[in-house]
Write an enzyme that holds these catalytic residues in place. Structure first.
Site, mmCIF file in Angstrom:
data_model
loop_
_atom_site.group_PDB
_atom_site.id
_atom_site.type_symbol
_atom_site.label_atom_id
_atom_site.label_comp_id
_atom_site.label_asym_id
_atom_site.label_seq_id
_atom_site.Cartn_x
_atom_site.Cartn_y
_atom_site.Cartn_z
ATOM 1 N N LYS A 53 0.843 -1.202 0.000
ATOM 2 C CA LYS A 53 0.000 0.000 0.000
ATOM 3 C C LYS A 53 0.878 1.252 0.000
ATOM 4 O O LYS A 53 0.624 2.203 -0.734
ATOM 5 C CB LYS A 53 -0.939 -0.019 1.216
ATOM 6 C CG LYS A 53 -2.083 -1.021 1.055
ATOM 7 C CD LYS A 53 -2.812 -1.323 2.342
ATOM 8 C CE LYS A 53 -3.805 -2.470 2.131
ATOM 9 N NZ LYS A 53 -4.434 -2.953 3.357
ATOM 10 N N GLN A 97 -5.125 -2.059 9.669
ATOM 11 C CA GLN A 97 -4.874 -3.343 9.009
ATOM 12 C C GLN A 97 -5.405 -4.502 9.862
ATOM 13 O O GLN A 97 -5.082 -4.601 11.042
ATOM 14 C CB GLN A 97 -3.356 -3.492 8.761
ATOM 15 C CG GLN A 97 -2.962 -4.723 7.984
ATOM 16 C CD GLN A 97 -3.505 -4.742 6.552
ATOM 17 O OE1 GLN A 97 -3.464 -3.742 5.847
ATOM 18 N NE2 GLN A 97 -4.038 -5.874 6.128
ATOM 19 N N ASP A 120 -11.417 2.252 3.919
ATOM 20 C CA ASP A 120 -11.665 0.820 3.744
ATOM 21 C C ASP A 120 -13.168 0.545 3.626
ATOM 22 O O ASP A 120 -13.573 -0.551 3.244
ATOM 23 C CB ASP A 120 -11.110 0.026 4.947
ATOM 24 C CG ASP A 120 -9.809 -0.698 4.609
ATOM 25 O OD1 ASP A 120 -9.538 -0.922 3.416
ATOM 26 O OD2 ASP A 120 -9.067 -1.045 5.550
#
Ligand code: NAD
Length: 294
Positions: A53, A97, A120
Site C-alpha cells: 500500500k 490493518q 476501507d
C-alpha cells in the site's frame, strides 16, 4: 479463448489517471492526498499488504504514513491513536490493518474511524450507505473487482452471479454491489453462498460470474463451473513450498490451471484481485481528499 483478467494491467491504467490528477493538484500548490495505516503486531501477510500500500501511494504521488504498534497495545490506547488521526487535517484516509490481536475488537476500531476518513469502507455508517446504494467508500476488494470487470468490459446486467463467502470485507459487499441498480456493475441476479450452503456445486454450475472468497486453496474445482463462466478469485493463502525462496507460494481459491480453458475469463493469483484491492483503496483516498477540498 480465455481472457486473463490481469490486475496489473487494469490497475496500471486506473493508477495513471490518479497520478495525473495528483500531479495537477500539486502543480496548483495543493498538498497531495494522504493515507495513514495502523499496523498492530507483525503478522507476515499484513506486513506485505501494508508495504505494498505504501509503495502504491508513492507511485501515484500520495503521502503515506505507517503507524506501527506492539501487539500488547490496549483497545483504549489504540482508540486514542485513531482519534489523533481523526483530528489530523493533513490525513485524508485511515485504515486499520486486519487481523488485529484477539484482545482488540475490530468492529470497535473501524467504527472509531471518522466515516469521512474510512477509506476501507468498514464503518457501520458507510456499510449502511452501501446497502442503500448511496454514495460511499466501497470496501476496497469488491470495489477493485467491479473496476476490473469494467476495465475488461464484462457486463453484469441480467447475469447470474454467485458469490461464495459472506465476509463483511469481501463477499457481502460484493453481493450488494452486483445486485444494486448501478448500470456499470450492478443489475445481476445474485446468490450469496457460504459455509452452510447445501449442494454448492449445483449453484456454482449455474453461474455466469463466480466470485470466490473463502480462503481455502483451490476450493473451486473445474467441475463446479459451467463452460464460459467468468471466475473472480479473491483467495490468497500462503501455502508452505520449499521450492520457493520465501518458503511459501500464494494459492487462490480457484483451481486456475484445471478450469482455465473452460472459463470465458479468470483472474490469476497473484496478479489479479490483490492489485485491484490496492487500487480501490487509492481511489477511496482520493475521494476522501476531494470531499474535503472541493
Ligand atoms: P473470511 O474467513 O472472513 O470468510 C470466509 C467465508 O467463506 C465465510 O463467509 C464462510 O462462510 C465461507 N466459507 C468457508 N468455508 C466454506 C465452504 N466450504 N463453502 C462455502 N463457503 C465457505 O474470509 P475473507 O476475509 O472474506 O477472505 C477470503 C479469502 O480472500 C482469504 O484467502 C483472504 O486472504 C482473501 N482476501 C484477499 C483479498 C485480496 O485483496 N485479494 C482481500 C481480502 C481477502
Amino acid at each position: 479463448m480465455t481472457t486473463i483478467l490481469d490486475g496489473k494491467v487494469a490497475s496500471a491504467a486506473y493508477k495513471q489517471v490518479i497520478t495525473e490528477e495528483v500531479s495537477q493538484l500539486v502543480a496548483k500548490g495543493k498538498r497531495p492526498p494522504h493515507l495513514a495505516a495502523i499496523l498492530v503486531g507483525n503478522d507476515g501477510a499484513s506486513e506485505t499488504y501494508v508495504a505494498s500500500k505504501e509503495k502504491n501511494c508513492a507511485q501515484v504521488g500520495f503521502n503515506s504514513t505507517l503507524l506501527r504498534f506492539d501487539e500488547s497495545i490496549s483497545e483504549t490506547q489504540l482508540l486514542e491513536e485513531i482519534d489523533k488521526i481523526n483530528k489530523n487535517d493533513d490525513i485524508d484516509g485511515l485504515i486499520v490493518q486486519l487481523p488485529l490481536p484477539k484482545h482488540i475488537n475490530p468492529d470497535k476500531m473501524t467504527d472509531a474511524i471518522l466515516p469521512s476518513k474510512d477509506v476501507d469502507g468498514f464503518h457501520t455508517f458507510n456499510a449502511g450507505q452501501l446497502s442503500k446504494n448511496m454514495d460511499t467508500f466501497i470496501p476496497a476488494t469488491p470495489y477493485g473487482i467491479v473496476k476490473l470487470l469494467m476495465h475488461y468490459g464484462i457486463s453484469t446486467k441480467g447475469k447470474h452471479a454467485v458469490v461464495v463467502g459472506r465476509s463483511m470485507i469481501v463477499g457481502r459487499p460484493m453481493s450488494i454491489l452486483l445486485s444494486s441498480s448501478n448500470s456499470d456493475y450492478g443489475n445481476a441476479t445474485v446468490t450469496l453462498a457460504h459455509r452452510y450452503t447445501d449442494n454448492l456445486a449445483d449453484i456454482t454450475k449455474q453461474a455466469d460470474i463466480i466470485v470466490v472468497a473463502v480462503g481455502i486453496p483451490l476450493f473451486l474445482k473445474a467441475d463446479m463451473i459451467k463452460e464460459g463462466a467468468v471466475v473472480i478469485d479473491v483467495g490468497i493463502t500462503r501455502v508452505p513450498d520449499e521450492t520457493k525462496k520465501r518458503g511459501f507460494r500464494l494459492d487462490g481459491d480457484a483451481d486456475y490451471d484445471k478450469m482455465f480453458d473452460k472459463c470465458e475469463a479468470i483472474t490469476p493469483v497473484p496478479g489479479g484481485v490483490g492489485l485491484m484491492t490496492i487500487l480501490g483503496l487509492l481511489d477511496n483516498t482520493l475521494k476522501a481528499y476531494k470531499a474535503k477540498h472541493e
